[in-house]
Design a protein around this motif. Structure first.
Motif, PDB file in Angstrom:
ATOM      1  N   ILE A   1       0.846  -1.194   0.000  1.00  0.00           N
ATOM      2  CA  ILE A   1       0.000   0.000   0.000  1.00  0.00           C
ATOM      3  C   ILE A   1       0.882   1.244   0.000  1.00  0.00           C
ATOM      4  N   LYS A   2       0.773   2.066  -1.033  1.00  0.00           N
ATOM      5  CA  LYS A   2       1.604   3.260  -1.162  1.00  0.00           C
ATOM      6  C   LYS A   2       0.888   4.464  -0.564  1.00  0.00           C
ATOM      7  N   VAL A   3       1.607   5.197   0.294  1.00  0.00           N
ATOM      8  CA  VAL A   3       1.033   6.374   0.948  1.00  0.00           C
ATOM      9  C   VAL A   3       1.975   7.564   0.774  1.00  0.00           C
ATOM     10  N   PRO A   4       1.454   8.794   0.843  1.00  0.00           N
ATOM     11  CA  PRO A   4       2.321   9.971   0.705  1.00  0.00           C
ATOM     12  C   PRO A   4       3.161  10.210   1.955  1.00  0.00           C
ATOM     13  N   PRO A   5       4.298  10.898   1.829  1.00  0.00           N
ATOM     14  CA  PRO A   5       5.102  11.253   2.999  1.00  0.00           C
ATOM     15  C   PRO A   5       4.259  12.024   4.004  1.00  0.00           C
ATOM     16  N   GLY A   6       4.477  11.735   5.286  1.00  0.00           N
ATOM     17  CA  GLY A   6       3.725  12.410   6.337  1.00  0.00           C
ATOM     18  C   GLY A   6       2.502  11.655   6.801  1.00  0.00           C
ATOM     19  N   THR A   7       2.256  10.451   6.238  1.00  0.00           N
ATOM     20  CA  THR A   7       1.066   9.685   6.612  1.00  0.00           C
ATOM     21  C   THR A   7       1.239   9.022   7.974  1.00  0.00           C
ATOM     22  N   VAL A   8       0.235   9.181   8.819  1.00  0.00           N
ATOM     23  CA  VAL A   8       0.198   8.523  10.124  1.00  0.00           C
ATOM     24  C   VAL A   8      -0.870   7.438  10.063  1.00  0.00           C
ATOM     25  N   ILE A   9      -0.506   6.226  10.479  1.00  0.00           N
ATOM     26  CA  ILE A   9      -1.444   5.104  10.460  1.00  0.00           C
ATOM     27  C   ILE A   9      -1.948   4.881  11.884  1.00  0.00           C
ATOM     28  N   LYS A  10      -3.280   4.889  12.033  1.00  0.00           N
ATOM     29  CA  LYS A  10      -3.892   4.735  13.358  1.00  0.00           C
ATOM     30  C   LYS A  10      -4.889   3.584  13.363  1.00  0.00           C
ATOM     31  N   ASP A  11      -5.132   3.045  14.554  1.00  0.00           N
ATOM     32  CA  ASP A  11      -6.177   2.041  14.723  1.00  0.00           C
ATOM     33  C   ASP A  11      -7.532   2.739  14.730  1.00  0.00           C
ATOM     34  N   PHE A  12      -8.480   2.215  13.986  1.00  0.00           N
ATOM     35  CA  PHE A  12      -9.790   2.859  13.865  1.00  0.00           C
ATOM     36  C   PHE A  12     -10.557   2.828  15.179  1.00  0.00           C
ATOM     37  N   GLU A  13     -10.493   1.703  15.892  1.00  0.00           N
ATOM     38  CA  GLU A  13     -11.300   1.550  17.104  1.00  0.00           C
ATOM     39  C   GLU A  13     -10.861   2.486  18.219  1.00  0.00           C
ATOM     40  N   THR A  14      -9.541   2.653  18.394  1.00  0.00           N
ATOM     41  CA  THR A  14      -9.026   3.431  19.522  1.00  0.00           C
ATOM     42  C   THR A  14      -8.495   4.799  19.122  1.00  0.00           C
ATOM     43  N   GLY A  15      -8.204   4.972  17.827  1.00  0.00           N
ATOM     44  CA  GLY A  15      -7.608   6.222  17.381  1.00  0.00           C
ATOM     45  C   GLY A  15      -6.130   6.347  17.731  1.00  0.00           C
ATOM     46  N   LYS A  16      -5.532   5.269  18.266  1.00  0.00           N
ATOM     47  CA  LYS A  16      -4.131   5.317  18.681  1.00  0.00           C
ATOM     48  C   LYS A  16      -3.192   5.131  17.489  1.00  0.00           C
ATOM     49  N   VAL A  17      -2.036   5.787  17.591  1.00  0.00           N
ATOM     50  CA  VAL A  17      -1.044   5.734  16.517  1.00  0.00           C
ATOM     51  C   VAL A  17      -0.367   4.362  16.484  1.00  0.00           C
ATOM     52  N   ILE A  18      -0.364   3.744  15.313  1.00  0.00           N
ATOM     53  CA  ILE A  18       0.377   2.494  15.112  1.00  0.00           C
ATOM     54  C   ILE A  18       1.789   2.833  14.650  1.00  0.00           C
ATOM     55  N   ILE A  19       1.878   3.680  13.640  1.00  0.00           N
ATOM     56  CA  ILE A  19       3.189   4.136  13.159  1.00  0.00           C
ATOM     57  C   ILE A  19       3.024   5.440  12.388  1.00  0.00           C
ATOM     58  N   ASP A  20       4.024   6.290  12.522  1.00  0.00           N
ATOM     59  CA  ASP A  20       4.110   7.507  11.730  1.00  0.00           C
ATOM     60  C   ASP A  20       5.097   7.216  10.601  1.00  0.00           C
ATOM     61  N   MET A  21       4.595   7.146   9.373  1.00  0.00           N
ATOM     62  CA  MET A  21       5.469   6.843   8.245  1.00  0.00           C
ATOM     63  C   MET A  21       6.417   8.000   7.946  1.00  0.00           C
ATOM     64  N   ALA A  22       5.989   9.260   8.288  1.00  0.00           N
ATOM     65  CA  ALA A  22       6.813  10.457   8.074  1.00  0.00           C
ATOM     66  C   ALA A  22       7.450  10.391   6.683  1.00  0.00           C
ATOM     67  N   ASP A  23       8.796  10.374   6.630  1.00  0.00           N
ATOM     68  CA  ASP A  23       9.464  10.210   5.334  1.00  0.00           C
ATOM     69  C   ASP A  23      10.315   8.943   5.349  1.00  0.00           C
ATOM     70  N   ARG A  24       9.782   7.911   5.968  1.00  0.00           N
ATOM     71  CA  ARG A  24      10.452   6.615   6.132  1.00  0.00           C
ATOM     72  C   ARG A  24      10.904   6.050   4.784  1.00  0.00           C
ATOM     73  N   GLU A  25      12.158   5.632   4.734  1.00  0.00           N
ATOM     74  CA  GLU A  25      12.724   5.100   3.489  1.00  0.00           C
ATOM     75  C   GLU A  25      12.369   3.632   3.265  1.00  0.00           C
ATOM     76  N   GLU A  26      12.379   2.835   4.338  1.00  0.00           N
ATOM     77  CA  GLU A  26      12.184   1.400   4.184  1.00  0.00           C
ATOM     78  C   GLU A  26      10.704   1.020   4.315  1.00  0.00           C
ATOM     79  N   PRO A  27      10.280  -0.063   3.654  1.00  0.00           N
ATOM     80  CA  PRO A  27       8.891  -0.528   3.773  1.00  0.00           C
ATOM     81  C   PRO A  27       8.571  -0.912   5.219  1.00  0.00           C
ATOM     82  N   PHE A  28       7.301  -0.795   5.572  1.00  0.00           N
ATOM     83  CA  PHE A  28       6.848  -1.157   6.918  1.00  0.00           C
ATOM     84  C   PHE A  28       5.819  -2.273   6.807  1.00  0.00           C
TER      85      PHE A  28
END
Length: 433
Positions: free
Chosen positions: A90-117
């Motif tokens: 799944i390709k996302v733009p720089p600065g994307t924050v991925i959160k859990d829908f149920e809790t709204g908590k941050v799973i990971i901030d992709m920021a400008d991450r170079e490596e795949p997550f």
């Protein structure tokens, strides 16, 4: 049709299920009862996120909301391994924050991450019946099922990456300034909420220096409480290290510049104290409209109200004062804290991605047979379904399972003694301390 800027999306993702192990037996000429040869199931596909620097919006996720990796295939005869499922990337733009829908908590901030997550691993393939043959069980008619798929609902939020953020009421000249100093081409007009999406541009200075500037859409009073569109754009300022607070010092629309400054500052504080504490320059714009006497009067009024904040005068329309402003912003970036750029995870990924389910079980002392204790329930049934108790490794796993899940402690609490019997769905074991 113009490209729509989207900075928030809700999606469903699913990792691939592991393929089931296969049950089969060799069928060879002159060998009527061949041994087990069931192959293992294939591994399910992973869910992987990667940064695509060519993207600057989450628009694609409004059109496609479900992302599923491939399931692993079942094992085959003759020890054939099932095919692994395909990963979903799944390709996302720089600065994307991925959160859990149920809790709204941050799973990971992709920021400008170079490596795949890799968010979720695909399910492990189940073992074929070839693995369960023992001296006492030479023709096992069971195999291990593949691991279940992990599926979650996620929130994607785009928090733009910029060194400098332009804030202020609509029509104060933010878009005009950005267009003057960068290669960005925002729409410009003399009415409110012209800019309905943040615009990024790179400011180039002499000596190879430069920084990224973002024009944040006009904020209105009450934005932090969700009034209008303001709160949708406040999230973008969280990434910025320095704020340029643009005001219409000439009061072209009859607004009071000091009231505008305080209103915007109040919105920033209501949204985030850390955001309100960012290094800031108040930029008095449109001063080319005023006489020198009126210009100085306005600037003195602002300086008196905000003695601890740097005040600079410019005209975005004529270019007056812009060069000095950019140099001052660059200097401020060099000393501004750089710990505001990334959001820390609020969930432990190993726990969030766990396939373990808390199924119920029951431990009780038999009322019919003395010295017999009964352990039953869905959790126990599932464990017995994938554990070969006649195998040495399988039996050790069973013992560890009983300890790890607190079942041994519960038996002891009920008064079990060495030599007593533990009964599980037709299996009986002597309890040994």
């Amino acid at each position: 049709m113009a490209n729509t800027f989207v900075d928030r999306a809700v999606i469903f993702v699913r990792a691939g299920k592991g393929g089931d192990g296969h049950v089969s037996f060799r069928r060879e000429l002159y060998v009527p009862n061949g041994g087990p040869d069931g192959g293992d199931g294939g591994k399910g596909g992973d869910v992987i996120f990667v940064i695509d620097k060519g993207l600057n919006t989450l628009m694609d996720f409004k059109n496609i909301r479900k992302y599923k990796a491939g399931d692993g295939e079942e094992g085959g005869k003759k020890r054939q391994h099932g095919k692994n499922g395909n990963d979903i990337v799944i390709k996302v733009p720089p600065g994307t924050v991925i959160k859990d829908f149920e809790t709204g908590k941050v799973i990971i901030d992709m920021a400008d991450r170079e490596e795949p997550f890799t968010l979720f691993d695909g399910g492990r393939g189940g073992k074929g019946n070839q693995h369960y043959a023992t001296s006492t069980m030479q023709a096992p008619r069971y195999a291990q099922p593949g691991q279940t798929a992990i599926e979650k609902k996620l929130i994607l939020e785009l928090k733009m990456l910029a060194d400098v953020g332009l804030v202020g009421f609509p029509s104060v000249g933010k878009s005009t300034l950005l267009s003057k100093v960068t290669n960005a081409r925002p729409k410009i007009a003399d009415y409110h909420f012209t800019t309905l999406s943040p615009n990024l541009g790179v400011v180039g200075l002499s000596g190879g220096r430069g920084f990224v500037m973002a024009d944040i859409p006009g904020i209105i009073e009450g934005a932090a409480e969700g009034v209008g569109l303001g709160i949708d754009f406040l999230r973008h300022i969280e990434r910025t290290r320095v704020l340029l607070h643009i005001i219409d010092a000439a009061s072209v629309e009859g607004r009071d510049p000091l009231e505008d400054i305080e209103t915007i500052n109040s919105e920033l504080r209501n949204y985030s104290e850390a955001l309100a504490a960012r290094p800031t320059i108040i930029v008095a714009n449109k001063l080319d409209i005023l006489s020198e006497e009126d210009k100085e009067a306005v600037l003195n009024k602002i300086r008196s109200a905000y003695p601890d904040t740097k005040i600079m005068a410019i005209s975005a329309a004529t270019g007056e004062g812009i060069k000095e402003l950019l140099e001052a912003a660059y200097e401020l970036i060099q000393i501004a804290p750089d710990d505001v750029m990334e959001f820390s995870p609020e969930l432990v990924l190993e726990e969030y991605a766990s396939r373990e389910t808390e199924l119920p079980y029951n431990v009780e002392k038999s009322t019919d047979d003395d010295g017999v204790y009964i352990v039953e329930g869905p959790k126990i049934e599932r464990m017995l379904g994938y554990t070969n108790l006649e195998d040495e490794k399988g039996f050790k796993f069973f013992q560890d399972f009983m300890k790890k899940n607190g079942i041994i402690d519960e038996l002891k609490a009920l008064g079990i003694e060495e030599g007593d019997t533990v009964r599980l769905y037709g299996w009986e074991f002597e309890f040994i301390e």
